[in-house]
Design an enzyme around this catalytic site. Sequence first.
Site, PDB file in Angstrom:
ATOM      1  N   TYR A 169      61.554  43.149  24.007  1.00 58.37           N
ATOM      2  CA  TYR A 169      62.014  43.891  25.136  1.00 58.37           C
ATOM      3  C   TYR A 169      62.112  45.365  24.404  1.00 58.37           C
ATOM      4  CZ  TYR A 169      65.810  47.023  26.959  1.00 58.37           C
ATOM      5  OH  TYR A 169      66.362  47.968  27.908  1.00 58.37           O
ATOM      6  N   LYS A 216      59.741  48.652  25.841  1.00 53.11           N
ATOM      7  CA  LYS A 216      60.098  49.824  26.272  1.00 53.11           C
ATOM      8  C   LYS A 216      59.543  51.346  25.476  1.00 53.11           C
ATOM      9  CE  LYS A 216      63.024  50.784  29.024  1.00 53.11           C
ATOM     10  NZ  LYS A 216      62.990  51.172  30.461  1.00 53.11           N
ATOM     11  N   THR A 245      65.897  53.242  26.101  1.00 52.52           N
ATOM     12  CA  THR A 245      66.907  52.642  25.491  1.00 52.52           C
ATOM     13  C   THR A 245      66.957  53.022  23.752  1.00 52.52           C
ATOM     14  OG1 THR A 245      67.823  50.344  24.369  1.00 52.52           O
ATOM     15  CG2 THR A 245      65.281  50.616  25.162  1.00 52.52           C
ATOM     16  N   ASP A 246      68.136  53.006  23.360  1.00 55.15           N
ATOM     17  CA  ASP A 246      68.174  53.376  22.086  1.00 55.15           C
ATOM     18  C   ASP A 246      67.525  52.253  21.092  1.00 55.15           C
ATOM     19  OD1 ASP A 246      70.088  51.317  22.231  1.00 55.15           O
ATOM     20  OD2 ASP A 246      71.717  52.551  21.105  1.00 55.15           O
ATOM     21  N   GLU A 247      67.398  51.051  21.792  1.00 56.95           N
ATOM     22  CA  GLU A 247      66.711  49.923  21.047  1.00 56.95           C
ATOM     23  C   GLU A 247      65.251  50.162  20.458  1.00 56.95           C
ATOM     24  OE1 GLU A 247      67.611  45.885  22.469  1.00 56.95           O
ATOM     25  OE2 GLU A 247      69.470  46.947  23.550  1.00 56.95           O
TER      26      GLU A 247
END
Length: 375
Positions: free
Chosen positions: A181, A185, A139-141
């Site tokens: 989260y 990741k 993810t970009d997060e």
Amino acid sequence: MEFKRNIMITGGAGFIGSHVVRLFVNRYPDCRIINVDKLTYAGNLGNLRDIEDMPNYVFEKADICDFDRMLEIMRTYDVGGIIHLAAESHVDRSIRDPFTFARTNVMGTLSLLQAARSLWEDSGWMTGSSRCMFYHISTDEVYGALELNHPEGIRSDFSAHEVYGDSFFTEETKYRPHSPYSASKASSDHFVRAFHDTYGMPAIVTNCSNNYGPYQFPEKLIPLFINNIRHNRPLPVYGKGENVRDWLYVEDHARAIDLIFHRGEPGATYNIGGFNEWKNIDIVKVLIKTVDSLLGRPEGYSDSLITYVTDRKGHDLRYAIDSSRLHRELGWSPSLQFEEGIVKTVRWYLDNQEWMDDVTSGGYMKYYDEMYGRR
Ligand code: NAD
Ligand code: TYD
């Protein structure tokens, strides 16, 4: 039946995974697609009804943290490629229960990497004449949060869309995850790269922005709000609704995954995004307008449902992805404009109320027993 290649997709009963499984099963009839999913609350075999009887599709209910089981599945099907999507994916849940995120996202990914390594390393990372591939979906997060220094939004130089700041996440941006989260990741991404750098495993990581489209679990903003508008329920907007996300139609993500799995460079990272930034409150207004109009309600009918609530802890202000590398090197770009994609999405949820009711009532959890007769 002999298959040219056996491709394992983890998390294939979830939102994005189900679109990837559908694309691969239909597009590659000479390849066997093995969907490995634990069926947590987020896994729904009802997402795959249209392809479940295809001769090149197999479902295995299994936990990616179970190393022995992963090895057994990989051996049984002579797996030569893995597209890894299984994860705990909801930020709000990670704030309440970080352990589950570390277990699934970090230890689960490590268990898959070790199993793949023990099967592939001695073969020189080849199955038959094909190169093995471990493709990790991230993810970009993981990059953290960007500044919001154009609060009203401006036209970007390098895309036709509105942007809310000067900076973008590129493949070189340092990892600065904030939520449990994104921290889990980020950790799993590091393990994948470590297996490439240490053992020579052919591995790719992609970091994608927020996805939207059919079959998304209604804990996430877009399906939750569409369903609430339909049923005249409050729309809980966190904080002032000023946070910005970059939205990509899920089928465009699945197309990018297909392209990268087949043509991406081992060891590489690609960012995937829509060049499509929206403030949450603006998305909410678009959703209200679209749902009301499709239901034949007068304009403004659901405006009063907007309810500002306490902000999410550590709420990242802005995500914006620069996916120009993927465009330049592999020719990918999003196919759908947001205005088109969001109408398609709202229409899908309104037309598939049975799917939504099944999810909200918990009825979807019975599909596995009905289809496979065991648990
Ligand atoms: P999802 O929550 O809809 O689906 C996750 C799937 O993984 C479910 O089917 C669930 O049953 C399965 N799963 C969970 N734990 C498992 C375990 N221990 N063993 C086996 N299966 C397990 O998630 P999603 O939104 O489809 O996201 C898929 C992947 O894409 C995730 O890795 C996520 O981090 C990443 N991603 C998502 C987005 C997004 O906007 N949704 C954006 C970028 C990246
Ligand atoms: P979400 O769909 O949970 O995705 P992510 O947190 O991975 O970006 O949330 C999208 C945005 O919408 C995020 O800024 C949080 C916000 N949000 C709300 O304002 N209210 C809600 O009820 C939800 C679920 C999200």
